[in-house]
Design an enzyme around this catalytic site. Structure first.
Site, PDB file in Angstrom:
ATOM      1  N   LYS A   1     -17.846 -13.478  -5.111  1.00 30.49           N
ATOM      2  CA  LYS A   1     -16.823 -14.419  -5.580  1.00 30.49           C
ATOM      3  C   LYS A   1     -17.319 -15.871  -5.485  1.00 30.49           C
ATOM      4  O   LYS A   1     -16.989 -16.702  -6.333  1.00 30.49           O
ATOM      5  CB  LYS A   1     -15.527 -14.228  -4.784  1.00 30.49           C
ATOM      6  CG  LYS A   1     -14.809 -12.937  -5.141  1.00 30.49           C
ATOM      7  CD  LYS A   1     -14.310 -13.001  -6.587  1.00 30.49           C
ATOM      8  CE  LYS A   1     -13.505 -11.821  -7.027  1.00 30.49           C
ATOM      9  NZ  LYS A   1     -13.136 -11.882  -8.450  1.00 30.49           N
TER      10      LYS A   1
ATOM     11  N   TYR B   1     -18.324  -8.877  -0.963  1.00 28.02           N
ATOM     12  CA  TYR B   1     -17.311  -9.267  -1.955  1.00 28.02           C
ATOM     13  C   TYR B   1     -17.206 -10.798  -2.014  1.00 28.02           C
ATOM     14  O   TYR B   1     -17.191 -11.389  -3.108  1.00 28.02           O
ATOM     15  CB  TYR B   1     -15.966  -8.651  -1.540  1.00 28.02           C
ATOM     16  CG  TYR B   1     -14.795  -9.079  -2.386  1.00 28.02           C
ATOM     17  CD1 TYR B   1     -14.591  -8.534  -3.647  1.00 28.02           C
ATOM     18  CD2 TYR B   1     -13.874 -10.024  -1.918  1.00 28.02           C
ATOM     19  CE1 TYR B   1     -13.505  -8.925  -4.426  1.00 28.02           C
ATOM     20  CE2 TYR B   1     -12.788 -10.412  -2.688  1.00 28.02           C
ATOM     21  CZ  TYR B   1     -12.612  -9.862  -3.935  1.00 28.02           C
ATOM     22  OH  TYR B   1     -11.536 -10.250  -4.705  1.00 28.02           O
TER      23      TYR B   1
ATOM     24  N   HIS C   1      -4.656  -2.844   0.361  1.00 33.00           N
ATOM     25  CA  HIS C   1      -4.450  -3.930   1.314  1.00 33.00           C
ATOM     26  C   HIS C   1      -3.252  -3.603   2.203  1.00 33.00           C
ATOM     27  O   HIS C   1      -2.525  -2.648   1.972  1.00 33.00           O
ATOM     28  CB  HIS C   1      -4.237  -5.248   0.574  1.00 33.00           C
ATOM     29  CG  HIS C   1      -5.508  -5.810   0.037  1.00 33.00           C
ATOM     30  ND1 HIS C   1      -5.871  -5.706  -1.282  1.00 33.00           N
ATOM     31  CD2 HIS C   1      -6.518  -6.481   0.652  1.00 33.00           C
ATOM     32  CE1 HIS C   1      -7.042  -6.285  -1.453  1.00 33.00           C
ATOM     33  NE2 HIS C   1      -7.465  -6.761  -0.308  1.00 33.00           N
TER      34      HIS C   1
ATOM     35  N   SER D   1     -11.010 -15.565  -4.329  1.00 32.95           N
ATOM     36  CA  SER D   1     -10.246 -14.984  -3.230  1.00 32.95           C
ATOM     37  C   SER D   1     -10.316 -15.936  -2.038  1.00 32.95           C
ATOM     38  O   SER D   1     -11.292 -16.680  -1.894  1.00 32.95           O
ATOM     39  CB  SER D   1     -10.883 -13.655  -2.848  1.00 32.95           C
ATOM     40  OG  SER D   1     -10.516 -13.294  -1.538  1.00 32.95           O
ATOM     41  N   SER D   2      -9.317 -15.851  -1.162  1.00 36.72           N
ATOM     42  CA  SER D   2      -9.359 -16.722   0.025  1.00 36.72           C
ATOM     43  C   SER D   2     -10.456 -16.294   1.001  1.00 36.72           C
ATOM     44  O   SER D   2     -10.804 -17.049   1.906  1.00 36.72           O
ATOM     45  CB  SER D   2      -8.003 -16.737   0.724  1.00 36.72           C
ATOM     46  OG  SER D   2      -7.623 -15.425   1.074  1.00 36.72           O
ATOM     47  N   CYS D   3     -11.038 -15.099   0.825  1.00 36.12           N
ATOM     48  CA  CYS D   3     -12.083 -14.666   1.762  1.00 36.12           C
ATOM     49  C   CYS D   3     -13.428 -15.352   1.495  1.00 36.12           C
ATOM     50  O   CYS D   3     -14.390 -15.101   2.198  1.00 36.12           O
ATOM     51  CB  CYS D   3     -12.238 -13.152   1.742  1.00 36.12           C
ATOM     52  SG  CYS D   3     -12.932 -12.558   0.221  1.00 36.12           S
TER      53      CYS D   3
HETATM   54  P1  GDP Z   1      -8.073  -8.382   4.720  1.00 38.12           P
HETATM   55  O1  GDP Z   1      -6.985  -9.400   4.489  1.00 38.12           O
HETATM   56  O2  GDP Z   1      -9.279  -8.591   3.872  1.00 38.12           O
HETATM   57  O3  GDP Z   1      -8.422  -8.277   6.193  1.00 38.12           O
HETATM   58  O4  GDP Z   1      -7.551  -6.953   4.242  1.00 38.12           O
HETATM   59  P2  GDP Z   1      -6.307  -6.006   4.516  1.00 38.12           P
HETATM   60  O5  GDP Z   1      -5.124  -6.448   3.738  1.00 38.12           O
HETATM   61  O6  GDP Z   1      -6.808  -4.620   4.245  1.00 38.12           O
HETATM   62  O7  GDP Z   1      -5.980  -6.101   6.069  1.00 38.12           O
HETATM   63  C1  GDP Z   1      -5.311  -7.182   6.643  1.00 38.12           C
HETATM   64  C2  GDP Z   1      -4.937  -6.879   8.097  1.00 38.12           C
HETATM   65  O8  GDP Z   1      -3.916  -5.883   8.131  1.00 38.12           O
HETATM   66  C3  GDP Z   1      -6.090  -6.338   8.948  1.00 38.12           C
HETATM   67  O9  GDP Z   1      -5.943  -6.900  10.239  1.00 38.12           O
HETATM   68  C4  GDP Z   1      -5.775  -4.837   8.989  1.00 38.12           C
HETATM   69  O10 GDP Z   1      -6.329  -4.198  10.119  1.00 38.12           O
HETATM   70  C5  GDP Z   1      -4.264  -4.869   9.073  1.00 38.12           C
HETATM   71  N1  GDP Z   1      -3.594  -3.603   8.719  1.00 38.12           N
HETATM   72  C6  GDP Z   1      -2.600  -3.011   9.438  1.00 38.12           C
HETATM   73  N2  GDP Z   1      -2.238  -1.853   8.895  1.00 38.12           N
HETATM   74  C7  GDP Z   1      -2.981  -1.688   7.768  1.00 38.12           C
HETATM   75  C8  GDP Z   1      -3.035  -0.665   6.778  1.00 38.12           C
HETATM   76  O11 GDP Z   1      -2.329   0.359   6.836  1.00 38.12           O
HETATM   77  N3  GDP Z   1      -3.907  -0.858   5.743  1.00 38.12           N
HETATM   78  C9  GDP Z   1      -4.692  -1.992   5.656  1.00 38.12           C
HETATM   79  N4  GDP Z   1      -5.506  -2.121   4.601  1.00 38.12           N
HETATM   80  N5  GDP Z   1      -4.676  -2.955   6.598  1.00 38.12           N
HETATM   81  C10 GDP Z   1      -3.835  -2.812   7.646  1.00 38.12           C
END
Ligand code: GDP
Length: 316
Positions: free
Chosen positions: A143, A139, A182, A110-112
């Protein structure tokens, strides 16, 4: 290594977003020795079960796409599951692959895995040069262990085990549960439901300013098969599109695709996570791979699949 439609190929995690796309892609290309097991049939966290499966089925090639995954909220809430499940799956599958003479294995990370404040775009050599983003550190540590397993079995035993680091993925078969998903599937669902229910507002978590890169999972599947055929190195390879977008602009694009012109409300009490994680994809591009979908086309395709799937659920 010969990798052709007759190769006995285990797609671990074939019910997930990535594994199901890989299966579709390999089937489309005529691969007819594909081995799959649901988690009910084979718990990859169970070493004895994994051993017995490799002993009986003797895969020649493994795509390791099985993982415990989730968005920012799920990672925060279930850190033990995220580190334990992923460590066990990787250790068991990679060890069994060595013991049973698998010719090639692709591990997906993963990129994280990259440090929170590494220079952007993230190059593969940034691995382990700084502290990780805390919201998904367990996580990410699992990875990173997967990459190190592949590199260690390569160094000690000469195994051709490679790693690919996908960016944020989306597409048919994604998780649309609002608590664990996500951002992209979450916003697609929220905006769709706002349209259907005549709501005027949709809540977007965080400030909307973090930037993320998104790759359609069918492109990721094609990239994985490309790596399997053309890459034999120890270093992980970034798998992405090389462009990112602010969350608020992603939300606007989703509004356009779904056809809803209500208001986006930003809930800054929710975490932003890492400010940016754009992958440098020059290694992938240098290997001769380029993605097919841009974000808008990929979103349209994904929304169609989402609607179709809703139709099926309603019809049952
Ligand atoms: P990340 O890439 O590991 O940070 O995971 P996410 O895809 O869950 O979140 C990416 C970004 O999108 C973060 O800044 C979240 O706060 C934002 N975000 C905005 N709305 C949402 C939502 O409804 N669900 C999730 N999961 N993230 C959201």
């Amino acid at each position: 290594m010969e990798f052709n439609p007759a190769t006995r190929c285990f797609v671990a995690g074939h019910r997930g977003l990535v594994g199901s796309a890989l299966l579709r892609h390999l089937q489309d290309q005529g691969y007819n020795h594909l081995l799959v097991r649901t988690s009910g049939e084979l718990d990859l966290r169970n070493q004895a079960a994994v051993e017995a499966f490799f002993e009986a089925e003797r895969p020649e090639v493994v795509f390791l796409a099985a993982a415990k995954v989730g968005g920012i909220a799920a990672n925060n809430e279930y850190p033990a599951d995220f580190i334990y499940d992923n460590l066990m799956i990787e250790a068991n599958v990679i060890h069994a692959a060595w013991r049973h003479g698998v010719k090639k294995l692709l591990f997906l990370g993963s990129s994280c895995i990259y440090p929170k404040f590494a220079d952007q775009p993230l190059v593969e050599s940034a691995l382990l040069t700084g502290a990780l983003e805390p919201t998904n550190e367990p996580y990410a540590i699992a990875k990173i262990a997967g990459i190190k397993l592949c590199q260690s079995y390569r160094r000690q035993y000469g195994c051709n085990f490679i790693s690919g680091m996908p960016t944020n993925l989306y597409g048919p078969g994604d998780n649309y549960d609002l608590q664990s998903s996500h951002v992209l599937p979450a916003l697609l669902r929220k905006v769709h439901e706002a349209k259907v229910n005549g709501q005027r507002q949709v809540v977007v978590w965080g400030t909307g300013t973090p930037r993320r890169e998104f790759m359609h999972v069918d492109d990721l599947a094609a990239a994985c098969v490309h790596l399997m055929a053309h890459y034999d190195g120890a270093e992980p390879v970034n798998l992405g599109v090389g462009e990112d977008v602010a969350i608020k602009d992603l939300a606007r694009l989703i509004q356009a695709v779904v056809g809803w012109d209500g208001e986006l409300v930003f809930d800054a009490s929710k975490p932003d996570g890492t400010p940016r994680k754009l992958l440098d994809c020059s290694v992938l591009h240098g290997l001769g791979f380029k993605h097919h979908y841009d974000l808008e086309a990929g979103l349209r395709h994904t929304y169609e699949a989402y609607l179709q799937n809703l139709g099926e659920v309603v019809a049952v």
